[in-house]
Write a protein that holds these residues in place. Structure first.
Motif, PDB file in Angstrom:
ATOM      1  N   ILE A 176      28.400  12.530  -7.906  1.00  0.00           N
ATOM      2  CA  ILE A 176      29.153  12.557  -6.660  1.00  0.00           C
ATOM      3  C   ILE A 176      30.609  12.889  -6.966  1.00  0.00           C
ATOM      4  O   ILE A 176      31.232  12.254  -7.815  1.00  0.00           O
ATOM      5  N   VAL A 177      31.155  13.882  -6.286  1.00  0.00           N
ATOM      6  CA  VAL A 177      32.565  14.255  -6.422  1.00  0.00           C
ATOM      7  C   VAL A 177      33.156  14.384  -5.020  1.00  0.00           C
ATOM      8  O   VAL A 177      32.694  15.203  -4.221  1.00  0.00           O
ATOM      9  N   MET A 178      34.157  13.552  -4.707  1.00  0.00           N
ATOM     10  CA  MET A 178      34.809  13.580  -3.392  1.00  0.00           C
ATOM     11  C   MET A 178      33.772  13.499  -2.268  1.00  0.00           C
ATOM     12  O   MET A 178      33.772  14.285  -1.329  1.00  0.00           O
ATOM     13  N   TYR A 179      32.872  12.537  -2.376  1.00  0.00           N
ATOM     14  CA  TYR A 179      31.823  12.265  -1.394  1.00  0.00           C
ATOM     15  C   TYR A 179      30.776  13.368  -1.309  1.00  0.00           C
ATOM     16  O   TYR A 179      29.900  13.315  -0.456  1.00  0.00           O
ATOM     17  N   GLN A 180      30.840  14.362  -2.207  1.00  0.00           N
ATOM     18  CA  GLN A 180      29.895  15.470  -2.186  1.00  0.00           C
ATOM     19  C   GLN A 180      28.889  15.310  -3.327  1.00  0.00           C
ATOM     20  O   GLN A 180      29.276  15.077  -4.477  1.00  0.00           O
ATOM     21  N   VAL A 181      27.595  15.419  -2.985  1.00  0.00           N
ATOM     22  CA  VAL A 181      26.563  15.427  -4.016  1.00  0.00           C
ATOM     23  C   VAL A 181      26.599  16.791  -4.702  1.00  0.00           C
ATOM     24  O   VAL A 181      26.632  17.842  -4.045  1.00  0.00           O
ATOM     25  N   LYS A 182      26.595  16.796  -6.026  1.00  0.00           N
ATOM     26  CA  LYS A 182      26.687  18.045  -6.783  1.00  0.00           C
ATOM     27  C   LYS A 182      25.442  18.915  -6.563  1.00  0.00           C
ATOM     28  O   LYS A 182      24.344  18.398  -6.308  1.00  0.00           O
ATOM     29  N   PRO A 183      25.606  20.246  -6.672  1.00  0.00           N
ATOM     30  CA  PRO A 183      24.481  21.155  -6.407  1.00  0.00           C
ATOM     31  C   PRO A 183      23.236  20.889  -7.246  1.00  0.00           C
ATOM     32  O   PRO A 183      22.110  20.969  -6.734  1.00  0.00           O
ATOM     33  N   HIS A 184      23.410  20.573  -8.547  1.00  0.00           N
ATOM     34  CA  HIS A 184      22.220  20.365  -9.372  1.00  0.00           C
ATOM     35  C   HIS A 184      21.449  19.114  -8.940  1.00  0.00           C
ATOM     36  O   HIS A 184      20.224  19.060  -9.040  1.00  0.00           O
ATOM     37  N   GLU A 185      22.161  18.104  -8.420  1.00  0.00           N
ATOM     38  CA  GLU A 185      21.497  16.897  -7.937  1.00  0.00           C
ATOM     39  C   GLU A 185      20.784  17.175  -6.609  1.00  0.00           C
ATOM     40  O   GLU A 185      19.690  16.642  -6.354  1.00  0.00           O
ATOM     41  N   ILE A 186      21.383  18.022  -5.773  1.00  0.00           N
ATOM     42  CA  ILE A 186      20.713  18.433  -4.529  1.00  0.00           C
ATOM     43  C   ILE A 186      19.395  19.128  -4.852  1.00  0.00           C
ATOM     44  O   ILE A 186      18.352  18.853  -4.243  1.00  0.00           O
ATOM     45  N   GLN A 187      19.426  20.013  -5.831  1.00  0.00           N
ATOM     46  CA  GLN A 187      18.215  20.747  -6.222  1.00  0.00           C
ATOM     47  C   GLN A 187      17.159  19.799  -6.775  1.00  0.00           C
ATOM     48  O   GLN A 187      15.970  19.930  -6.473  1.00  0.00           O
ATOM     49  N   ARG A 188      17.582  18.808  -7.568  1.00  0.00           N
ATOM     50  CA  ARG A 188      16.620  17.849  -8.126  1.00  0.00           C
ATOM     51  C   ARG A 188      15.958  17.037  -7.022  1.00  0.00           C
ATOM     52  O   ARG A 188      14.733  16.843  -7.017  1.00  0.00           O
ATOM     53  N   ILE A 189      16.758  16.558  -6.059  1.00  0.00           N
ATOM     54  CA  ILE A 189      16.199  15.770  -4.953  1.00  0.00           C
ATOM     55  C   ILE A 189      15.238  16.621  -4.138  1.00  0.00           C
ATOM     56  O   ILE A 189      14.167  16.153  -3.722  1.00  0.00           O
ATOM     57  N   CYS A 190      15.590  17.879  -3.917  1.00  0.00           N
ATOM     58  CA  CYS A 190      14.720  18.778  -3.149  1.00  0.00           C
ATOM     59  C   CYS A 190      13.366  18.951  -3.835  1.00  0.00           C
ATOM     60  O   CYS A 190      12.323  18.962  -3.170  1.00  0.00           O
ATOM     61  N   ASN A 191      13.359  19.063  -5.144  1.00  0.00           N
ATOM     62  CA  ASN A 191      12.123  19.319  -5.885  1.00  0.00           C
ATOM     63  C   ASN A 191      11.295  18.065  -6.125  1.00  0.00           C
ATOM     64  O   ASN A 191      10.064  18.124  -6.169  1.00  0.00           O
ATOM     65  N   GLU A 192      11.937  16.907  -6.263  1.00  0.00           N
ATOM     66  CA  GLU A 192      11.241  15.710  -6.727  1.00  0.00           C
ATOM     67  C   GLU A 192      11.059  14.634  -5.665  1.00  0.00           C
ATOM     68  O   GLU A 192      10.056  13.921  -5.680  1.00  0.00           O
ATOM     69  N   ASN A 193      12.021  14.476  -4.740  1.00  0.00           N
ATOM     70  CA  ASN A 193      11.954  13.380  -3.765  1.00  0.00           C
ATOM     71  C   ASN A 193      11.326  13.858  -2.456  1.00  0.00           C
ATOM     72  O   ASN A 193      12.009  14.070  -1.460  1.00  0.00           O
ATOM     73  N   GLN A 194      10.009  14.034  -2.484  1.00  0.00           N
ATOM     74  CA  GLN A 194       9.306  14.479  -1.278  1.00  0.00           C
ATOM     75  C   GLN A 194       8.328  13.432  -0.753  1.00  0.00           C
ATOM     76  O   GLN A 194       7.873  13.533   0.387  1.00  0.00           O
ATOM     77  N   PHE A 195       8.027  12.459  -1.567  1.00  0.00           N
ATOM     78  CA  PHE A 195       7.012  11.471  -1.200  1.00  0.00           C
ATOM     79  C   PHE A 195       7.386  10.158  -1.858  1.00  0.00           C
ATOM     80  O   PHE A 195       7.795  10.125  -3.015  1.00  0.00           O
ATOM     81  N   GLY A 196       7.283   9.058  -1.111  1.00  0.00           N
ATOM     82  CA  GLY A 196       7.656   7.770  -1.689  1.00  0.00           C
ATOM     83  C   GLY A 196       9.126   7.472  -1.465  1.00  0.00           C
ATOM     84  O   GLY A 196       9.774   8.004  -0.568  1.00  0.00           O
ATOM     85  N   LYS A 197       9.685   6.608  -2.304  1.00  0.00           N
ATOM     86  CA  LYS A 197      11.054   6.133  -2.095  1.00  0.00           C
ATOM     87  C   LYS A 197      12.089   7.179  -2.507  1.00  0.00           C
ATOM     88  O   LYS A 197      11.772   8.162  -3.174  1.00  0.00           O
ATOM     89  N   GLY A 198      13.327   6.908  -2.126  1.00  0.00           N
ATOM     90  CA  GLY A 198      14.427   7.780  -2.506  1.00  0.00           C
ATOM     91  C   GLY A 198      14.976   8.578  -1.343  1.00  0.00           C
ATOM     92  O   GLY A 198      14.376   8.666  -0.268  1.00  0.00           O
ATOM     93  N   ASN A 199      16.147   9.166  -1.554  1.00  0.00           N
ATOM     94  CA  ASN A 199      16.751  10.025  -0.541  1.00  0.00           C
ATOM     95  C   ASN A 199      15.973  11.334  -0.425  1.00  0.00           C
ATOM     96  O   ASN A 199      15.249  11.725  -1.342  1.00  0.00           O
TER      97      ASN A 199
END
Length: 540
Positions: free
Chosen positions: A341-364
């Motif tokens: 997190i930088v200045m309340y912004q989630v970094k691009p690589h973390e956005i990509q990881r969440i998009c690919n991995e957090n689709q089912f179950g817990k997490g953002n």
């Protein structure tokens, strides 16, 4: 059902400006209406409350209470996280609140000097007059209401008694002269204070009117500009305003169940398209992840305003959002922190990881959003796209969120104070007469509050304050439903089809590139009822 193949886009008229909503909220800082008026702006989900003080004589008006509540909540030390104000710029609103507080502070300095000279030096007389006015207000029922006959009679009786005292007292000696002075001096102070109050009231009302008339008015806050390295208070204020702007630009939002995404409004509709992935021509499917599907959708949505019709869409804002779930009754949210997190912004690589991995179950979760700010900030339409890949099924969901206009309370311009009275001869008819901008009760209220301006917590205790609804954001807590406005409702419904056409076209293209058989998708459609509803209230 619509078939989302190639075709002309449905145009939407609108402007990306946010001036109306921003100026409407900022104008509240300059208002002189009763503090209870803020209760009229409550909606189904968020309710401001008024905390009563000990004495109605110290009660603030709407502008005084609103400006202080907003500044403390949005700039105060150790404040809770804020919700983004989509369709509004919160920094100008806060700056106008600071400007209004500064104007009133300058007035209060002059009133304090008048109180010291004509009040404290003749304290017994001042206390006597204050007791009369407090009793009169109590008998009238509340501040800013006309006193009843009994209260007015009390004031007249005290005036007559004071006149008798002035006449009957002996002329010689210090004490008789002081008694006369302590009765007369507060009245002279009241006359001078009225002149000061009227000048400030005209200034505040002019700013209120200018904001709502579209002419614009600058917020004067020189205390936010450090003049030297040693001015720590100004530097802290400047940093707080920068922090406010940075939080407004955060790409993290919060889903609060039936209340929808905080700041974006309730979810009024949802569409989905689910396809089984089969290889084309008996070949294998080239492996891909959900991010590989999201990127072409992002690019296609950026082209929405380039329609074949000249009007087309207004320029949209396309953003990758990280959505965090919170409870329906949650009173605060927690913004994520850490190395990603930088200045309340989630970094691009973390956005990509969440998009690919957090689709089912817990997490953002990751959502791709396209947002239209229409009606000069009065209507905010957000269409959110999420892609889920489970086993051999690809599921694309589009949800529509709508944030309506700010409450009509904030759109009212200042009006002259008048009252209806019966005509002298034709007593069955009435006529309007103009009342003074600043009445006697108001002068007394401002004068007794002035010395306590430097002790805001004490003033809150004595007079009361506004308690803001949580989780707080300037825009969504005072928003009305857009469905009450026919054209706004039409705009929300019409925006869905072109967005889903763009999503559909991007999906077909990326699947074909990865060897997926898309023949079955040519006539497929997103499934939904296009009528608006409470989509997050599940009737199980």
């Amino acid at each position: 059902m619509d078939s989302f193949g190639p075709g002309a886009q449905i145009p939407l008229q609108g402007s990306a400006g946010q001036t109306v909503a921003t100026n409407a909220l900022a104008s509240a800082a300059y208002r002189d209406s009763p503090i209870e008026d803020i209760l009229k702006a409550n909606n189904d989900w968020y309710e401001s409350t008024v905390k009563k003080g000990k004495f109605s004589l110290f009660e603030p008006n709407l502008g005084e209470a609103f400006a202080r509540a907003v500044v403390v909540r949005m700039l105060g030390g150790g404040r809770k996280p804020l919700i983004q104000s989509f369709g509004t710029e919160p920094q100008p609103v806060v700056e106008h609140c600071l400007s209004a507080l500064r104007i009133r502070k300058q007035r209060d300095i002059r009133l304090t000097l008048i109180t010291l000279v004509f009040g404290v030096a003749f304290l017994p007389g001042l206390l006597l007059w204050l007791a009369v006015f407090q009793l009169r207000r109590t008998m009238a029922g509340a501040a800013n209401k006309k006193a009843g006959a009994a209260g007015t009679g009390l004031l007249v009786a005290v005036g007559v008694l004071a006149a008798l005292v002035l006449v009957k007292l002996p002329v010689d000696g210090f004490l008789p002269l002081y008694v006369r002075a302590m009765i007369v001096a507060p009245v002279i102070g009241w006359f001078l204070a009225k002149r000061v109050c009227e000048t400030t009231a005209k200034d505040l009302r002019a700013r209120w009117d200018a904001l709502l008339s579209g002419g614009g008015v600058a917020a004067k806050i020189p205390e936010a500009v450090p003049g030297s390295p040693g001015e720590t208070a100004a530097e802290e204020l400047r940093q707080s305003l920068e922090k406010l702007t940075a939080e407004q630009r955060s790409n993290v939002v919060f889903y609060a169940g039936p209340r929808g995404i905080l700041g974006m409004g309730t979810r009024w509709g949802g569409w989905h398209l689910a396809e089984e992935l089969k290889p084309r021509d008996g070949k294998e499917i080239h492996a891909f992840r959900t991010w590989d599907v999201i990127r072409p959708i992002h690019d296609q949505l950026k082209l929405l305003e380039r329609g074949s019709l000249k009007t087309g869409f207004p320029t949209p804002s396309v953003t990758h959002w990280i959505v965090s779930p919170v409870g329906d009754g949650a009173k605060e949210v927690a913004r994520p922190d850490g190395e990603n997190i930088v200045m309340y912004q989630v970094k691009p690589h973390e956005i990509q990881r969440i998009c690919n991995e957090n689709q089912f179950g817990k997490g953002n979760r990751h959502y791709l959003g396209v947002q239209f700010v229409l009606w000069d900030g009065q209507l905010v339409l957000t269409m959110l796209v999420t892609v889920t890949a489970l086993m051999h099924t690809l599921r694309i969901e589009v949800s529509g969120h709508a944030l309506g206009p700010v409450h009509s309370l904030f759109l009212g311009k200042p009006a002259a104070k008048t009252k209806e009275v019966a005509k002298t001869v034709r007593f069955w008819e009435t006529r309007e007469i103009k009342l003074p901008l600043i009445e006697t009760n108001e002068v007394v209220r401002l004068a007794v509050r002035a010395p306590l301006t430097w002790f805001p917590p004490v003033l809150d205790f004595l007079g009361g304050k506004i308690v803001l609804p949580e989780p707080f954001g300037l825009r969504h807590v005072w928003a009305e439903q857009p469905w009450k406005h026919r054209f706004m409702a039409d705009d929300a419904i019409r925006a869905a089809t072109p967005v889903m056409r763009a999503v559909h076209a991007a999906i077909v293209k990326v699947l074909e590139e990865h060897g997926v058989d898309t023949s079955a998708m040519a006539g497929s459609s997103f499934t939904a009822d296009p009528a608006p509803k409470k989509a997050d209230v599940y009737d199980a």
